[in-house]
Design a protein around this motif. Structure first.
Motif, PDB file in Angstrom:
ATOM      1  N   ALA A  70       0.823  -1.204   0.000  1.00  0.00           N
ATOM      2  CA  ALA A  70       0.000   0.000   0.000  1.00  0.00           C
ATOM      3  C   ALA A  70       0.862   1.262   0.000  1.00  0.00           C
ATOM      4  N   ALA A  71       1.878   1.292   0.863  1.00  0.00           N
ATOM      5  CA  ALA A  71       2.748   2.463   0.950  1.00  0.00           C
ATOM      6  C   ALA A  71       3.538   2.662  -0.336  1.00  0.00           C
ATOM      7  N   TYR A  72       4.033   1.587  -0.894  1.00  0.00           N
ATOM      8  CA  TYR A  72       4.777   1.617  -2.161  1.00  0.00           C
ATOM      9  C   TYR A  72       3.912   2.178  -3.284  1.00  0.00           C
ATOM     10  N   SER A  73       2.673   1.709  -3.375  1.00  0.00           N
ATOM     11  CA  SER A  73       1.779   2.180  -4.423  1.00  0.00           C
ATOM     12  C   SER A  73       1.480   3.668  -4.257  1.00  0.00           C
ATOM     13  N   ASP A  74       1.201   4.100  -3.025  1.00  0.00           N
ATOM     14  CA  ASP A  74       0.929   5.514  -2.784  1.00  0.00           C
ATOM     15  C   ASP A  74       2.130   6.374  -3.164  1.00  0.00           C
ATOM     16  N   HIS A  75       3.309   5.894  -2.867  1.00  0.00           N
ATOM     17  CA  HIS A  75       4.536   6.618  -3.233  1.00  0.00           C
ATOM     18  C   HIS A  75       4.635   6.796  -4.754  1.00  0.00           C
ATOM     19  N   GLU A  76       4.376   5.737  -5.499  1.00  0.00           N
ATOM     20  CA  GLU A  76       4.488   5.826  -6.960  1.00  0.00           C
ATOM     21  C   GLU A  76       3.375   6.695  -7.547  1.00  0.00           C
ATOM     22  N   ILE A  77       2.192   6.689  -6.946  1.00  0.00           N
ATOM     23  CA  ILE A  77       1.136   7.615  -7.370  1.00  0.00           C
ATOM     24  C   ILE A  77       1.619   9.049  -7.185  1.00  0.00           C
ATOM     25  N   GLY A  78       2.337   9.287  -6.083  1.00  0.00           N
ATOM     26  CA  GLY A  78       2.891  10.612  -5.849  1.00  0.00           C
ATOM     27  C   GLY A  78       3.826  11.066  -6.948  1.00  0.00           C
ATOM     28  N   ARG A  79       4.586  10.151  -7.515  1.00  0.00           N
ATOM     29  CA  ARG A  79       5.482  10.501  -8.631  1.00  0.00           C
ATOM     30  C   ARG A  79       4.686  10.955  -9.848  1.00  0.00           C
ATOM     31  N   VAL A  80       3.548  10.311 -10.089  1.00  0.00           N
ATOM     32  CA  VAL A  80       2.719  10.700 -11.235  1.00  0.00           C
ATOM     33  C   VAL A  80       2.140  12.096 -11.014  1.00  0.00           C
ATOM     34  N   ILE A  81       1.617  12.347  -9.822  1.00  0.00           N
ATOM     35  CA  ILE A  81       1.081  13.681  -9.518  1.00  0.00           C
ATOM     36  C   ILE A  81       2.184  14.730  -9.599  1.00  0.00           C
ATOM     37  N   GLN A  82       3.356  14.369  -9.117  1.00  0.00           N
ATOM     38  CA  GLN A  82       4.488  15.296  -9.154  1.00  0.00           C
ATOM     39  C   GLN A  82       4.818  15.729 -10.576  1.00  0.00           C
ATOM     40  N   GLN A  83       4.622  14.820 -11.542  1.00  0.00           N
ATOM     41  CA  GLN A  83       4.934  15.166 -12.921  1.00  0.00           C
ATOM     42  C   GLN A  83       4.015  16.270 -13.435  1.00  0.00           C
ATOM     43  N   PHE A  84       2.743  16.245 -13.027  1.00  0.00           N
ATOM     44  CA  PHE A  84       1.858  17.346 -13.392  1.00  0.00           C
ATOM     45  C   PHE A  84       2.390  18.658 -12.822  1.00  0.00           C
ATOM     46  N   GLN A  85       2.878  18.605 -11.595  1.00  0.00           N
ATOM     47  CA  GLN A  85       3.423  19.818 -10.995  1.00  0.00           C
ATOM     48  C   GLN A  85       4.693  20.254 -11.705  1.00  0.00           C
ATOM     49  N   ASP A  86       5.583  19.322 -12.006  1.00  0.00           N
ATOM     50  CA  ASP A  86       6.840  19.670 -12.665  1.00  0.00           C
ATOM     51  C   ASP A  86       6.605  20.308 -14.025  1.00  0.00           C
ATOM     52  N   LEU A  87       5.511  19.950 -14.679  1.00  0.00           N
ATOM     53  CA  LEU A  87       5.181  20.519 -15.989  1.00  0.00           C
ATOM     54  C   LEU A  87       4.337  21.791 -15.876  1.00  0.00           C
ATOM     55  N   GLY A  88       4.058  22.212 -14.639  1.00  0.00           N
ATOM     56  CA  GLY A  88       3.266  23.416 -14.433  1.00  0.00           C
ATOM     57  C   GLY A  88       1.793  23.231 -14.682  1.00  0.00           C
ATOM     58  N   LYS A  89       1.320  21.986 -14.570  1.00  0.00           N
ATOM     59  CA  LYS A  89      -0.072  21.688 -14.903  1.00  0.00           C
ATOM     60  C   LYS A  89      -0.943  21.378 -13.692  1.00  0.00           C
ATOM     61  N   LEU A  90      -0.364  21.255 -12.513  1.00  0.00           N
ATOM     62  CA  LEU A  90      -1.133  20.757 -11.388  1.00  0.00           C
ATOM     63  C   LEU A  90      -2.213  21.730 -10.924  1.00  0.00           C
ATOM     64  N   ASP A  91      -1.986  23.022 -11.121  1.00  0.00           N
ATOM     65  CA  ASP A  91      -2.975  24.004 -10.681  1.00  0.00           C
ATOM     66  C   ASP A  91      -4.337  23.757 -11.320  1.00  0.00           C
ATOM     67  N   ASN A  92      -4.341  23.384 -12.573  1.00  0.00           N
ATOM     68  CA  ASN A  92      -5.605  23.097 -13.269  1.00  0.00           C
ATOM     69  C   ASN A  92      -5.748  21.602 -13.542  1.00  0.00           C
ATOM     70  N   THR A  93      -5.418  20.799 -12.543  1.00  0.00           N
ATOM     71  CA  THR A  93      -5.601  19.353 -12.635  1.00  0.00           C
ATOM     72  C   THR A  93      -6.538  18.906 -11.525  1.00  0.00           C
ATOM     73  N   LEU A  94      -7.617  18.266 -11.922  1.00  0.00           N
ATOM     74  CA  LEU A  94      -8.560  17.680 -10.976  1.00  0.00           C
ATOM     75  C   LEU A  94      -8.059  16.285 -10.623  1.00  0.00           C
ATOM     76  N   VAL A  95      -7.615  16.104  -9.390  1.00  0.00           N
ATOM     77  CA  VAL A  95      -7.150  14.806  -8.920  1.00  0.00           C
ATOM     78  C   VAL A  95      -8.249  14.187  -8.060  1.00  0.00           C
ATOM     79  N   ILE A  96      -8.724  13.037  -8.474  1.00  0.00           N
ATOM     80  CA  ILE A  96      -9.706  12.267  -7.703  1.00  0.00           C
ATOM     81  C   ILE A  96      -9.033  10.959  -7.314  1.00  0.00           C
ATOM     82  N   TYR A  97      -8.791  10.787  -6.038  1.00  0.00           N
ATOM     83  CA  TYR A  97      -8.031   9.638  -5.539  1.00  0.00           C
ATOM     84  C   TYR A  97      -8.971   8.845  -4.632  1.00  0.00           C
ATOM     85  N   ILE A  98      -9.487   7.726  -5.169  1.00  0.00           N
ATOM     86  CA  ILE A  98     -10.431   6.880  -4.436  1.00  0.00           C
ATOM     87  C   ILE A  98      -9.664   5.729  -3.797  1.00  0.00           C
TER      88      ILE A  98
END
Length: 840
Positions: free
Chosen positions: A360-388
């Protein structure tokens, strides 16, 4: 700035960017560029998909010099439309993530909760692919054919595992409105009988509106050596890296590459991603690094009852659970209290749960890398993240003791002795196990509720949680929302957020309106305590059912634990029930049954359930579980008793390959052995955790049955085959009545003994009886292969895949003789069932 991927991180990063306009319902047409020019774009009203071709707007004369060219504008979403990252994890209960009181580190989910909103009443269907079908279509799971998983599908509209054409997915709608669309990870919404290279591919992600797919088809996957696809082509990136390469990381890598590729190609184009890791569905396969981190934390040393109490206390501190809430008693009748376990059992169970938590912790960590990429590209501000968190409650399919091999559970081995499991202790979670933890931990991870995945009438099976962020839109950072909502609400919410209309027609087919309700209104702080707009919702899974009606919940009392899949089913699941009633507005976690106090309310809600069931294709109710796994389906083998192959072929999934369980069969291979001798796989199906193989080993013919990695039975020739042409044959005579007995809820005809005989050129070289056979399935995530072996082998001691056949295969013939019930058999079974009913 700290990154989302930092271990132990709780605070979210500072997310910058100008606030956009609030989401609007279908916006007026927006255009850019000079009409008719190559750079022109337009939005569409979205009522018809794909949109009709516009009328040519240029001028055509006899010659090009006198004519005026014109290009149809590219279709784009409204300017304010966000990127959408829809994340859904697997088999994870309410009390698992840190943001909701759990003890397992989930810094990514915690960060999204702090930056956005936490939802305490997001409901699932109680099972994986039904939840996912509702999620991507905005309809109820029976409405789109997924009353159960495809492997249990039956020939009724609510249960056939075929998403109808009149119910287009959110991927298809966004694609035709100008989004890039992709699906990563688990695809359990392609029918098991349509998963081969024969197709059809319209029910694969790429046929349902997702332009790009990187993931696995089916309910579970070996994360070390998965049945992995890129679009519709199977790929094997782990070859040569077995035990080192892991899909959880590889999937994040591929998603990051996809996001970057789309951004660099067209920075203005919004992206929709469905991100569905295999975690935490069995097998629990984290890397050693993560197991070591979790083990060092000693989170579980005091057992599952204390864990439950600790999670519950955390939830009250967070204000997630009301201060006056109480827990239901520990179920001593089905789960042995921790203090009554032997020291060896405690040691095993702690190992099981530490591997689960690491996963579970490993998966959450790797999800964080994907979200981080939106931020690194300057896209996270207008990204709707739904994490169920979870497509259902935590799974208990490992039974009270857990198992090193989930395939064993699906073949009726539900309580493997602790001493047998301890043989796998040192390799638990590695490529040598297909592991699942004890159900005691599962009960704890569903805190503050009880019961598990599969239990549609208890909140432990259906009450998930969710976090949502959209920095440009959500300003109530760290807010909590308690409105009732269901996974079928997600698609309508995304459409409203994007300002895109629900289509009326797709591919010329009139659409059935979505059945979910947008929860976009909850994004505004002024609506933090607003009444839920989703008032009425039914639940049904394998004969257990419930109805939510504006705070009231009518439930059927649980009459079967998830690991009790092989007994007789409730013959009348509509009426043969003990009804329970809860007022969730006053009794938050379903502990106070008031059915006796309000019998008229019970009758009212039962009537409403029947109306909903009729409306959404829930009938006919069916309480059977394992029986449906071997039910006939319209796959490419249906009605066939003979199969002929004349050249090597790999990758045929179990759902589309010859099914030889509970039957007599003969495999005959016509081969030419070269001068230096023959070796390699003739045919195999399944793998390390259950299956069979027919192969040449040092020139000798071998037939081997792998009985869920607990026993291997081998037939072997005495001499190596000489160079030249030979016929090798394996014939099996089954002693049982077969799957037809399941019509009577009787499993006595399955997994029966039989006698196997190995022959070379018509001469018997080995014969022995099998005292038992596999009754239900081979390893689901492995395939039927001819001429070599993909993924894992059926016997590591004999060979390592791919072990290609060096002999020339002229022809392989498979003949299957499935037992049929005679009139006398049917009469005897009917009498046996009547006698059992009288005894009961």
């Amino acid at each position: 700035m700290k990154r989302l991927t930092d271990w132990g991180r709780v605070a979210a990063p500072a997310l910058l960017g100008a606030a956009l306009l609030g989401a609007l319902p279908a916006l007026a047409q927006q255009t850019t560029g000079v009409p008719g020019s190559p750079e022109a774009t337009t939005t569409i009203d979205g009522k018809q998909l794909p949109p009709p071709d516009p009328k040519f707007g240029g001028v055509i004369k006899d010659d090009a010099l006198q004519s005026k060219p014109w290009w149809a504008p590219r279709v784009t979403p409204p300017k304010s439309a966000p990127n959408v990252l829809l994340i859904i994890t697997d088999d994870s209960g309410f009390g698992m993530p840190g943001a909701f009181g759990g003890v397992i580190p989930t810094p990514t989910m915690d960060a999204i909760a702090k930056e956005g909103l936490s939802y305490t009443r997001m409901f699932s269907t109680a099972l994986c692919s039904p939840t996912r079908a509702a999620l991507i279509t905005g309809r109820n799971h029976h409405s789109v054919g997924f009353g159960v998983i495809s492997e249990q599908s039956t020939g009724f509209p609510g249960y056939n595992s075929i998403i109808p054409k009149e119910k287009a997915t959110i991927g298809r709608i966004l694609l035709d409105n100008g989004y890039s669309t992709a699906w990563f990870g688990k695809d359990h919404n392609t029918p098991a009988f349509a998963a081969s290279q024969v197709g059809p591919f319209d029910q694969w992600p790429t046929g349902m509106g997702f332009e790009y797919f990187y993931g696995f088809v089916g309910g579970d996957a070996n994360q070390w050596e998965p049945n992995l696809f890129r679009n519709t082509t199977q790929i094997y990136p782990f070859k040569g890296q077995e035990g080192q390469w892991n899909l959880i990381t590889a999937m994040a890598d591929d998603a990051i590459d996809y996001i970057t590729r789309i951004h660099q190609t067209d920075p203005s184009k919004p992206i929709f991603i469905k991100y569905a890791p295999g975690a935490t569905h069995a097998p629990h396969h984290p890397t050693k690094e993560w197991v070591d981190k979790i083990s060092a934390m000693h989170l579980f040393d005091d057992g599952y009852e204390k864990l439950r109490e600790r999670i519950f206390a955390n939830q009250k501190k967070l204000g997630i659970v009301p201060q006056d809430a109480t827990l239901t008693p520990w179920p001593k009748d089905i789960l042995k209290p921790w203090d009554e376990l032997s020291p060896e059992a405690k040691k095993l169970f702690i190992r099981q749960v530490e591997v689960f938590a690491a996963y579970a912790a490993y998966s959450d960590h790797e999800i964080g890398r994907v979200i981080q990429q939106f931020q690194d590209l300057g896209k996270l501000d207008n990204t709707l993240v739904i994490y169920i968190n979870g497509d259902n409650g935590t799974s208990a399919e490992g039974g009270p003791l857990g198992t090193p091999n989930e395939v064993a559970f699906f073949n009726g081995v539900s309580e493997m002795p602790v001493e047998e499991q301890m043989k796998f202790y040192d390799v638990w979670g590695t490529q040598y196990t297909y592991n699942h933890m004890s159900a005691g931990w599962s009960w704890a991870f569903d805190t503050p509720f009880d019961w598990f995945k599969q239990n549609a009438s208890r909140l432990g099976g259906i009450n998930q949680n969710m976090v949502v962020s959209w920095p440009a839109r959500i300003k109530d950072k760290g807010g909590v929302r308690d409105q009732f909502m269901h996974v079928n609400d997600v698609a309508p919410t995304i459409l409203e957020a994007a300002g895109i209309a629900e289509p009326e027609v797709v591919d010329g087919i009139k659409q059935v309106p979505m059945e979910g309700t947008s929860f976009l209104y909850t994004f505004d702080e002024k609506n933090a305590k607003a009444p839920s707009r989703h008032k009425l919702q039914y639940f049904e899974m394998m004969g257990q059912w419930a109805l939510y009606d504006d705070g009231w919940l009518l439930s059927t009392k649980v009459n079967r634990a998830p690991w009790q899949a092989f007994g007789p089913a409730n013959p009348d699941p509509l009426n043969n029930q003990v009804f329970q009633l809860y007022n969730l507005n006053e009794n938050w976690n379903q502990t106070d049954d008031v059915a006796a106090k309000y019998p008229e309310k019970v009758a009212e809600l039962r009537t409403k359930f029947i109306a909903e069931a009729k409306k959404y294709q829930v009938f006919p109710l069916d309480a059977s579980v394992a029986a449906r796994i071997v039910a006939p389906r319209p796959n490419i083998t249906a009605g066939r008793t003979e199969f002929v192959y004349t050249r090597p072929m790999t990758g045929l999934p179990q759902g589309d390959s010859p099914f030889i369980l509970d039957a007599s069969y003969t495999f005959t291979a016509d081969i030419d052995v070269p001068q230096d001798g023959g070796e390699g796989v003739i045919v195999t199906s399944g793998g390390r955790f259950g299956g069979y193989g027919f192969y040449l080993l040092k020139g000798k013919p071998v037939w081997l049955w792998n009985l869920v990695d607990l026993e291997r039975i081998k037939w072997e020739g005495t001499e190596a085959l000489t160079p030249g042409r030979h016929t090798v044959e394996f014939d099996f005579k089954y002693d049982g009545l077969g799957a037809g007995t399941l019509a009577f809820n009787n499993f006595s005809g399955l997994g029966r003994p039989g006698t196997g005989t190995l022959k070379v050129d018509g001469r018997e070289v080995d014969s022995k009886q099998m005292p038992k056979t596999l009754p239900m399935i081979l390893q689901w995530d492995e395939s039927f292969d001819i001429g070599s072996d993909t993924l894992t082998g059926v016997n590591d001691a004999d060979y390592k895949p791919p072990f290609p056949l060096t002999a020339k295969l002229n022809k392989l013939t498979i003949k299957i003789d499935r037992p049929q019930l005679s009139p006398a058999d049917i009469k005897a079974l009917e009498e046996a069932m009547k006698e059992k009913a009288r005894a009961d």
